[in-house]
Scaffold this active site. Structure first.
Site, mmCIF file in Angstrom:
data_model
loop_
_atom_site.group_PDB
_atom_site.id
_atom_site.type_symbol
_atom_site.label_atom_id
_atom_site.label_comp_id
_atom_site.label_asym_id
_atom_site.label_seq_id
_atom_site.Cartn_x
_atom_site.Cartn_y
_atom_site.Cartn_z
ATOM 1 N N ASP A 13 17.710 5.802 17.400
ATOM 2 C CA ASP A 13 17.974 6.120 15.997
ATOM 3 C C ASP A 13 17.022 5.694 14.887
ATOM 4 O OD1 ASP A 13 19.446 6.602 13.542
ATOM 5 O OD2 ASP A 13 21.283 6.175 14.687
ATOM 6 N N CYS A 53 22.494 10.858 9.997
ATOM 7 C CA CYS A 53 22.888 11.079 11.471
ATOM 8 C C CYS A 53 23.935 12.080 11.841
ATOM 9 C CB CYS A 53 23.548 9.573 11.839
ATOM 10 S SG CYS A 53 22.226 8.006 11.502
ATOM 11 N N ASP A 312 17.501 11.038 16.242
ATOM 12 C CA ASP A 312 18.191 11.941 15.364
ATOM 13 C C ASP A 312 17.416 12.309 14.005
ATOM 14 O OD1 ASP A 312 18.481 9.205 14.450
ATOM 15 O OD2 ASP A 312 20.480 9.319 13.978
ATOM 16 N N HIS A 313 16.628 11.225 13.497
ATOM 17 C CA HIS A 313 15.891 11.569 12.262
ATOM 18 C C HIS A 313 14.786 10.403 12.222
ATOM 19 C CE1 HIS A 313 18.342 8.309 10.851
ATOM 20 N NE2 HIS A 313 19.527 9.202 11.245
#
Length: 507
Positions: A13, A53, A312-313
């Site tokens: 994450d 998220c 996710d980013h």
């Protein structure tokens, strides 16, 4: 008959795309992911399609752009009519399992009014079976800690950031304060151990999704990763001289920098400490994954397991005076992607680097393609299989696209400050090698000349010399959205002979 392929789908994450030593990062060390890239394919220009998220993972798991799945913020329900990779794999007899979280906000129309999933945005992806589900509430981990004699905070949400006693780096300590728990039992290694145990006991082909929290905040790492990188030596920050100078770029950025949650601290030592620990958490994830990869080799599963590693980013980490993920800057969307395809057909591409633009919406089509499942019409992405086999696709996108929906049904401060309605709190971004164009629903646009201004400081949208470029990219963005409008039934026609179906490629 060939054995069915296993899939190990790993997300870390909030991992910035350049933070791999395989990418030549000046500080971060990721030897195990580097080795994975050397035995697979590294995608150099890979982007998330949304932040934060929940919306990003909705795109990752459904293969759809935000404009189509419409789960725009953490807590916006994901429409139950959309399928996902877990449901499709389940139709082929797989039992997709989850270690960690998917941040899927459940469709309230499908839930009992008393369902606990209506009280959180951190529900499980439909079709996946949680084995060790952890998010804000890390219950499996904290229960294990308590059962093994470790002290656990009364509010278990704080276990992720429970620091050892003593001063912090910016208050005079030689290194950042470590996590109170040793690395062998922290959340990263706990989940990794859970996956190893599950795979070791599996007699059938598996699809396991390992969704690790780190390097997401809280920025607290166990020893020795808290001290692995010297805060005084971390690379500097891409930012203007002050919050105020940065905020002058655009009204939205001024609003965002006015929010304490997203504004980077002015204390240079503190910000450097955060960055050093951020890097340390990455190296810890890399070490844990190294154990997992070694287990796959030792247990004879390596040569039949597709491994996907992505995020996710990204994370602003002080760039443009921002923390977290938001808006239009590359730091929030450019993420790593490494895929190790065990098939012989992929042997010729091992160690290759793909420089074409790829996106998280491509992950679902890739997984389904490689296990022999049909790719649903809803998918806006495309399979990466040609790149994995060393082939150049006949057609492929020339830009990356993402969206940011900054509406908040529980907070109208952005609307009041910017003069917007709830539905006007949106932006769309398109970027290629030369330019980035940012379109707001009801705010001035932005244009960056990335060749001259790679850090995105100078908005040239109002420069007369760039007006032809502005028109070109505005039209490209419009065409992009038109080409990716929701299409679930648009390839079907009802005729005198019954339904006629004809599918077509996006590009």
């Amino acid at each position: 008959m060939a054995q069915k392929l296993n899939i190990l789908f790993i997300t870390a994450d909030q991992w910035r795309g350049e933070c791999l030593s395989a990418r030549g990062h000046e500080m971060v060390k990721t030897p195990n992911l580097d080795a994975l890239a050397a035995d697979g394919v590294l995608f150099q220009r890979h982007y998330a399609n949304a932040v934060p998220c929940g919306p990003s993972r909705a795109s990752l798991h459904t293969g759809m752009y935000l404009q189509n799945h419409r789960s725009g913020t953490n807590g916006t329900p994901l429409d139950a009519r959309h399928t996902n990779w877990a449901k499709e794999a389940g139709r082929l007899g797989y039992d997709p399992v989850l270690f960690g979280y998917t941040d899927t906000s459940q469709d309230p129309r499908e839930e009992d009014p008393e369902s606990p999933w209506l009280l959180t945005y951190e529900g499980p992806l439909p079709g996946i079976r949680p084995v060790a589900m952890m998010g804000t509430w890390p219950t499996p981990w904290t229960d294990w800690l308590a059962a093994n004699g470790y002290d656990v905070p009364a509010d278990i949400r704080y276990a992720y950031g429970e620091r050892a006693p003593g001063p912090e780096y910016e208050d005079g300590a030689a290194v950042p304060r470590p996590l109170i728990y040793p690395k062998e039992v922290d959340d990263t290694n706990f989940l990794t151990n859970q996956v190893i145990g599950y795979i070791g006991a599996s007699e059938k082909p598996f699809i396991a999704h390992l969704s690790l929290l780190r390097p997401h905040p809280p920025f607290v790492a166990p020893e020795p990763f808290n001290a692995m990188y010297d805060p005084a030596a971390v690379p500097g920050f891409a930012r203007k001289e002050s919050h105020e100078a940065e905020a002058a770029q655009h009204p939205w950025l001024e609003h965002q920098l006015g929010r304490k949650l997203f504004r980077a601290p002015a204390d240079e030592k503190k910000l450097r400490r955060l960055k050093a620990v951020y890097y340390g958490l990455m190296s810890e994830v890399d070490e844990a994954l190294g154990r997992l990869f070694a287990f796959l080799k030792e247990s004879g599963r390596w040569d039949n397991t597709l491994i996907i590693f992505t995020s996710d980013h990204g994370e602003q980490m002080g760039d443009h005076w921002l923390l977290g993920k938001c808006g239009y800057f590359d730091a929030s969307y450019h993420i790593p992607l490494i895929i190790r395809d065990p098939r012989r057909a992929a042997d010729g591409a091992r160690g290759s680097v793909v420089t074409r633009f790829t996106e998280n919406v491509d992950i679902m089509p890739t997984m389904l393609d490689l296990i022999g499942a049909e790719i649903p019409v809803q998918c806006d992405g495309a399979s990466l299989r040609p790149f994995l086999e060393g082939r150049e696709p006949e057609t492929w996108r020339k830009e990356a696209h993402w969206e940011f929906d900054f509406r908040d049904p529980a907070d109208d401060s952005a609307e009041k400050r910017l003069g917007l309605t709830l539905h006007q709190c949106t932006m769309n971004i398109i970027r290629d090698e030369k330019y980035k164009y940012v379109h707001f629903t009801k705010l001035p646009p932005l244009l960056f000349d990335l060749e001259k201004d790679p850090d995105e400081f100078v908005n040239v949208a109002t420069d007369p010399a760039y007006l032809p470029v502005m028109l070109d990219y505005a039209q490209r963005l419009l065409s992009w959205r038109m080409n990716h409008d929701e299409q679930t039934l648009t390839h079907i026609a009802l005729t005198d002979d019954g339904p006629v179906e004809r599918r077509a490629a996006r590009y």
